[in-house]
Enzyme design. Structure first.
Site, PDB file in Angstrom:
ATOM      1  N   CYS A  47       0.857  -1.191   0.000  1.00  0.00           N
ATOM      2  CA  CYS A  47       0.000   0.000   0.000  1.00  0.00           C
ATOM      3  C   CYS A  47       0.893   1.242   0.000  1.00  0.00           C
ATOM      4  N   HIS A  48       0.369   2.354  -0.475  1.00  0.00           N
ATOM      5  CA  HIS A  48       1.167   3.586  -0.460  1.00  0.00           C
ATOM      6  C   HIS A  48       1.547   4.009   0.952  1.00  0.00           C
ATOM      7  N   THR A  49       0.802   3.546   1.950  1.00  0.00           N
ATOM      8  CA  THR A  49       1.155   3.891   3.328  1.00  0.00           C
ATOM      9  C   THR A  49       2.442   3.165   3.758  1.00  0.00           C
ATOM     10  N   HIS A  69       0.752  -4.212   5.751  1.00  0.00           N
ATOM     11  CA  HIS A  69      -0.510  -4.240   6.512  1.00  0.00           C
ATOM     12  C   HIS A  69      -1.685  -4.686   5.643  1.00  0.00           C
ATOM     13  N   GLU A  70      -1.386  -5.343   4.501  1.00  0.00           N
ATOM     14  CA  GLU A  70      -2.479  -5.757   3.601  1.00  0.00           C
ATOM     15  C   GLU A  70      -2.292  -7.249   3.311  1.00  0.00           C
ATOM     16  N   CYS A  99     -11.819  -4.392  19.643  1.00  0.00           N
ATOM     17  CA  CYS A  99     -11.834  -5.190  20.883  1.00  0.00           C
ATOM     18  C   CYS A  99     -13.248  -5.415  21.412  1.00  0.00           C
ATOM     19  N   CYS A 102     -13.723  -1.415  24.493  1.00  0.00           N
ATOM     20  CA  CYS A 102     -13.202  -0.095  24.877  1.00  0.00           C
ATOM     21  C   CYS A 102     -14.260   0.988  24.618  1.00  0.00           C
ATOM     22  N   CYS A 105     -14.963   1.355  20.867  1.00  0.00           N
ATOM     23  CA  CYS A 105     -15.753   0.254  20.292  1.00  0.00           C
ATOM     24  C   CYS A 105     -17.202   0.303  20.763  1.00  0.00           C
ATOM     25  N   CYS A 113     -10.387   1.821  17.528  1.00  0.00           N
ATOM     26  CA  CYS A 113     -10.396   1.066  18.784  1.00  0.00           C
ATOM     27  C   CYS A 113      -9.203   1.526  19.607  1.00  0.00           C
ATOM     28  N   ARG A 117      -3.900   0.642  20.303  1.00  0.00           N
ATOM     29  CA  ARG A 117      -3.377   1.674  19.390  1.00  0.00           C
ATOM     30  C   ARG A 117      -2.089   2.334  19.899  1.00  0.00           C
ATOM     31  N   CYS A 176      -6.678  -3.541   3.609  1.00  0.00           N
ATOM     32  CA  CYS A 176      -6.599  -2.075   3.610  1.00  0.00           C
ATOM     33  C   CYS A 176      -7.379  -1.447   2.452  1.00  0.00           C
ATOM     34  N   ARG A 372      -2.500  -2.209  -7.745  1.00  0.00           N
ATOM     35  CA  ARG A 372      -2.001  -2.921  -6.577  1.00  0.00           C
ATOM     36  C   ARG A 372      -1.049  -4.033  -7.024  1.00  0.00           C
TER      37      ARG A 372
HETATM   38  N1  LIG Z   1      -7.325   6.705   5.436  1.00  0.00           N
HETATM   39  C1  LIG Z   1      -7.036   5.435   5.237  1.00  0.00           C
HETATM   40  O1  LIG Z   1      -7.510   4.541   5.968  1.00  0.00           O
HETATM   41  C2  LIG Z   1      -6.158   5.032   4.127  1.00  0.00           C
HETATM   42  C3  LIG Z   1      -5.406   5.962   3.452  1.00  0.00           C
HETATM   43  N2  LIG Z   1      -4.592   5.607   2.400  1.00  0.00           N
HETATM   44  C4  LIG Z   1      -3.923   6.702   1.688  1.00  0.00           C
HETATM   45  O2  LIG Z   1      -4.699   7.008   0.533  1.00  0.00           O
HETATM   46  C5  LIG Z   1      -3.889   7.622  -0.461  1.00  0.00           C
HETATM   47  C6  LIG Z   1      -4.114   6.976  -1.811  1.00  0.00           C
HETATM   48  O3  LIG Z   1      -3.590   5.669  -1.831  1.00  0.00           O
HETATM   49  P1  LIG Z   1      -3.407   4.891  -3.227  1.00  0.00           P
HETATM   50  O4  LIG Z   1      -4.667   4.890  -4.009  1.00  0.00           O
HETATM   51  O5  LIG Z   1      -2.787   3.589  -2.883  1.00  0.00           O
HETATM   52  O6  LIG Z   1      -2.337   5.881  -3.933  1.00  0.00           O
HETATM   53  P2  LIG Z   1      -1.894   6.096  -5.450  1.00  0.00           P
HETATM   54  O7  LIG Z   1      -0.614   6.869  -5.416  1.00  0.00           O
HETATM   55  O8  LIG Z   1      -1.938   4.812  -6.195  1.00  0.00           O
HETATM   56  O9  LIG Z   1      -3.033   7.013  -6.062  1.00  0.00           O
HETATM   57  C7  LIG Z   1      -3.025   8.392  -5.988  1.00  0.00           C
HETATM   58  C8  LIG Z   1      -3.409   8.932  -7.362  1.00  0.00           C
HETATM   59  O10 LIG Z   1      -3.499  10.357  -7.257  1.00  0.00           O
HETATM   60  C9  LIG Z   1      -2.833  10.924  -8.372  1.00  0.00           C
HETATM   61  N3  LIG Z   1      -2.434  12.287  -8.056  1.00  0.00           N
HETATM   62  C10 LIG Z   1      -1.242  12.731  -7.574  1.00  0.00           C
HETATM   63  N4  LIG Z   1      -1.279  14.077  -7.441  1.00  0.00           N
HETATM   64  C11 LIG Z   1      -2.519  14.470  -7.811  1.00  0.00           C
HETATM   65  C12 LIG Z   1      -3.154  15.745  -7.910  1.00  0.00           C
HETATM   66  N5  LIG Z   1      -2.507  16.866  -7.584  1.00  0.00           N
HETATM   67  N6  LIG Z   1      -4.434  15.798  -8.344  1.00  0.00           N
HETATM   68  C13 LIG Z   1      -5.089  14.659  -8.680  1.00  0.00           C
HETATM   69  N7  LIG Z   1      -4.522  13.430  -8.644  1.00  0.00           N
HETATM   70  C14 LIG Z   1      -3.261  13.337  -8.205  1.00  0.00           C
HETATM   71  C15 LIG Z   1      -1.675   9.975  -8.627  1.00  0.00           C
HETATM   72  O11 LIG Z   1      -1.125  10.149  -9.906  1.00  0.00           O
HETATM   73  P3  LIG Z   1       0.347   9.521 -10.260  1.00  0.00           P
HETATM   74  O12 LIG Z   1       0.097   8.097 -10.609  1.00  0.00           O
HETATM   75  O13 LIG Z   1       0.838  10.346 -11.411  1.00  0.00           O
HETATM   76  O14 LIG Z   1       1.172   9.710  -9.007  1.00  0.00           O
HETATM   77  C16 LIG Z   1      -2.378   8.644  -8.466  1.00  0.00           C
HETATM   78  O15 LIG Z   1      -3.051   8.254  -9.649  1.00  0.00           O
HETATM   79  C17 LIG Z   1      -2.455   7.526   0.082  1.00  0.00           C
HETATM   80  O16 LIG Z   1      -2.132   8.767   0.700  1.00  0.00           O
HETATM   81  C18 LIG Z   1      -2.544   6.420   1.136  1.00  0.00           C
HETATM   82  O17 LIG Z   1      -1.515   6.540   2.095  1.00  0.00           O
HETATM   83  C19 LIG Z   1      -4.529   4.321   1.956  1.00  0.00           C
HETATM   84  C20 LIG Z   1      -5.254   3.357   2.588  1.00  0.00           C
HETATM   85  C21 LIG Z   1      -6.074   3.612   3.754  1.00  0.00           C
HETATM   86  N1  LIG Z   2       1.062   7.433  11.255  1.00  0.00           N
HETATM   87  C1  LIG Z   2       0.589   8.561  10.479  1.00  0.00           C
HETATM   88  C2  LIG Z   2      -0.852   8.409  10.055  1.00  0.00           C
HETATM   89  C3  LIG Z   2      -1.099   7.190   9.229  1.00  0.00           C
HETATM   90  C4  LIG Z   2      -2.581   6.993   9.002  1.00  0.00           C
HETATM   91  O1  LIG Z   2      -3.328   7.919   8.948  1.00  0.00           O
HETATM   92  N2  LIG Z   2      -2.984   5.746   8.830  1.00  0.00           N
HETATM   93  C5  LIG Z   2      -4.350   5.424   8.524  1.00  0.00           C
HETATM   94  C6  LIG Z   2      -4.386   4.208   7.741  1.00  0.00           C
HETATM   95  S1  LIG Z   2      -3.485   4.363   6.256  1.00  0.00           S
HETATM   96  C7  LIG Z   2      -3.532   2.869   5.618  1.00  0.00           C
HETATM   97  O2  LIG Z   2      -2.984   2.592   4.617  1.00  0.00           O
HETATM   98  C8  LIG Z   2      -5.169   5.154   9.762  1.00  0.00           C
HETATM   99  O3  LIG Z   2      -5.962   4.253   9.849  1.00  0.00           O
HETATM  100  N3  LIG Z   2      -5.039   5.962  10.727  1.00  0.00           N
HETATM  101  C9  LIG Z   2      -5.718   5.783  11.976  1.00  0.00           C
HETATM  102  C10 LIG Z   2      -4.776   5.306  13.032  1.00  0.00           C
HETATM  103  O4  LIG Z   2      -5.241   5.065  14.153  1.00  0.00           O
HETATM  104  O5  LIG Z   2      -3.584   5.167  12.729  1.00  0.00           O
HETATM  105  C11 LIG Z   2       0.764   9.876  11.245  1.00  0.00           C
HETATM  106  O6  LIG Z   2       1.171   9.821  12.410  1.00  0.00           O
HETATM  107  O7  LIG Z   2       0.489  10.915  10.632  1.00  0.00           O
HETATM  108 ZN   LIG Z   3      -2.925   0.812   3.444  1.00  0.00          ZN
HETATM  109 ZN   LIG Z   4     -11.870  -1.322  21.201  1.00  0.00          ZN
END
Ligand SMILES: NC(=O)C1=CN([C@@H]2O[C@H](COP(=O)(O)OP(=O)(O)OC[C@H]3O[C@@H](n4cnc5c(N)ncnc54)[C@H](OP(=O)(O)O)[C@@H]3O)[C@@H](O)[C@H]2O)C=CC1
Ligand SMILES: N[C@@H](CCC(=O)N[C@@H](CSC=O)C(=O)NCC(=O)O)C(=O)O
Ligand SMILES: [Zn+2]
Ligand SMILES: [Zn+2]
Length: 379
Positions: A47-49, A69-70, A99, A102, A105, A113, A117, A176, A372
């Site tokens: 994942c990008h994270t 994490h995936e 859990c 908590c 939850c 949760c 954490r 994820c 992916r």
């Molecule tokens: N909140 C959560 O629980 C989670 C958060 N995340 C986060 O979500 C985000 C996306 O993940 P993922 O889909 O895997 O990432 P990707 O990098 O695969 O997708 C992001 C896309 O955005 C494009 N992009 C970059 N800059 C811009 C812009 N200025 N305007 C529009 N589009 C743009 C990228 O283009 P290009 O290919 O050219 O770079 C790419 O196509 C990440 O920050 C990841 O860490 C992921 C999982 C869970």
């Molecule tokens: N550690 C980072 C923040 C990272 C973050 O926001 N993680 C997401 C999941 S991203 C998955 O690919 C998330 O679930 N956050 C909630 C959490 O409890 O971590 C920072 O400190 O900025």
């Molecule tokens: Zn992720």
């Molecule tokens: Zn909990």
């Protein structure tokens, strides 16, 4: 010979320092303690994270660490007191624990949760110790999962058993990306019949626009700077695609979107992690009711900003982690949805790598054509 109760020596991809490539090393994985589960990981997505933390942009990042994490795997052994999974179960580790006891939850208001954490963020198991050792040195856990190891140990609250007939090389992505995108849409009321814009068409953005289309959004506008994402976005359900770089000089994407939607979007999503895009996504929302959801994760030191007037005049800025999904309760159902053809996963897997090639998997992610990459941990 049984491995139960004994350390296991296996391969894991260790990141020794921020910005360094991963190194496949021999590690020792200690047996699970009480309320812990040791899992043989068979497949993991990247994942990008994972890249965000590897690169050093994560303020919580700790090294040396085993990222990932995936994942999907099979329970090898369980510690005392574990009741919800058994040896041989097919499981998905959960970076958002559940859990059921908590304050979080029990609130009914969030999937976050509080049980593990704090230690999770310190790269430790809930008792404050580690289970990984490499060359005599303790190695940090990551997100409570560390799926870039052939064996990992997780808390019982951080794992869920799923239907054994589901292919783990596919359903690992429910750990994820796919789940996050699905939940970000279905956990919000009112998307049916609404107009939606999704910024960023990686796995997360494509999953959001696909789900929005499935739940009946009337207009689904995909926004991405990579023109190669247009065919992907349309295939997954976007009705329109806009490349902000192709707008006339000086034209901001939010102004363009407000113009073409008679005042703005009902719902927008950031799936880029870029704070300027997050602002544009908020400011593309309709006055009075538009809701913008931050999914992307931004680097240390980055902050979001907008004119408070944007909020005073009725736009809502919110965010979601793991799509608001409670993993132990909801993932088995998502696996069933996948098996019944109601949830897309296969479509997102564009690249495959052997474990030894895991760094190439990280390079694939930067190629612009990778949605992916799934790593086979047995090869
Ligand atoms: N909140 C959560 O629980 C989670 C958060 N995340 C986060 O979500 C985000 C996306 O993940 P993922 O889909 O895997 O990432 P990707 O990098 O695969 O997708 C992001 C896309 O955005 C494009 N992009 C970059 N800059 C811009 C812009 N200025 N305007 C529009 N589009 C743009 C990228 O283009 P290009 O290919 O050219 O770079 C790419 O196509 C990440 O920050 C990841 O860490 C992921 C999982 C869970
Ligand atoms: N550690 C980072 C923040 C990272 C973050 O926001 N993680 C997401 C999941 S991203 C998955 O690919 C998330 O679930 N956050 C909630 C959490 O409890 O971590 C920072 O400190 O900025
Ligand atoms: Zn992720
Ligand atoms: Zn909990």
């Amino acid at each position: 010979m049984s491995t139960v109760g004994k350390p296991i020596i296996c391969k894991a991809a260790v990141c020794w320092g921020a910005g360094q490539p991963l190194k496949v090393e021999e590690v020792e994985v200690a047996p699970p303690k009480a309320n812990e589960v040791r899992i043989k990981i068979l497949y993991t997505g990247i994942c990008h994270t994972d890249e965000y933390t590897r690169s050093g942009k994560d303020p919580e990042g700790l090294f040396p660490v085993i990222l990932g994490h995936e994942g999907g795997g099979v329970v090898e052994s369980v510690g005392e007191g574990v009741t919800s999974v058994s040896v041989g179960d097919h499981v998905i580790p959960l970076y958002t624990a559940e859990c059921r006891e908590c304050k979080f939850c029990k609130s009914g208001k969030t999937n976050l949760c509080g049980k593990v954490r704090t230690t999770q963020g310190q790269g430790l198991m809930p008792d404050g110790t580690h289970r990984f050792t490499c060359k005599g040195q303790p190695i940090h856990h990551f997100m409570g999962t560390s799926t870039f190891s052939q064996y990992t140990v997780v808390a019982e609250v951080s794992v869920v058993a799923v239907n054994k007939s589901a292919p783990l090389e596919k359903v690992c992505l429910l750990g994820c990306g796919i789940t996050t995108a699905w939940g970000a849409v279905v956990k919000q009321q009112g998307i049916k019949g609404s107009n939606v814009a999704v910024f960023g068409c990686g796995a997360i953005g494509l999953g959001v626009l696909s789900t929005a289309s499935i739940v009946g959004a009337s207009r689904v506008i995909a926004v991405d700077t990579n023109p190669g994402k247009e065919s992907w976005a349309r295939k997954m359900g976007a009705t329109e695609f806009i490349n902000p770089m192709a707008l006339p000089e000086g034209k901001r994407i939010q102004d363009h979107l407000v113009e073409i939607t008679d005042g703005g979007l009902d719902f927008t999503f950031d799936a880029t992690g870029n704070v300027h895009v997050m602002r544009a996504a908020l400011e593309s929302c309709h006055k009075g009711w538009g809701v913008s959801t931050v999914i992307g994760v931004a680097a240390a030191g980055q902050e979001i900003s907008t004119r408070p007037f944007q909020l005073v005049t009725g736009r809502t800025w919110r965010g979601t982690a793991f799509g608001g999904v409670k993993g132990r309760t909801e993932l088995p159902g998502l696996v069933e949805d996948y098996l019944q053809g109601k949830l897309k996963i296969d479509e997102y897997v564009t690249h495959h790598r052997k474990f030894a090639e895991i760094n190439d998997g990280f390079h694939d992610m930067h190629g612009g054509d990778c949605i992916r990459c799934v790593v086979d941990m047995t090869e």
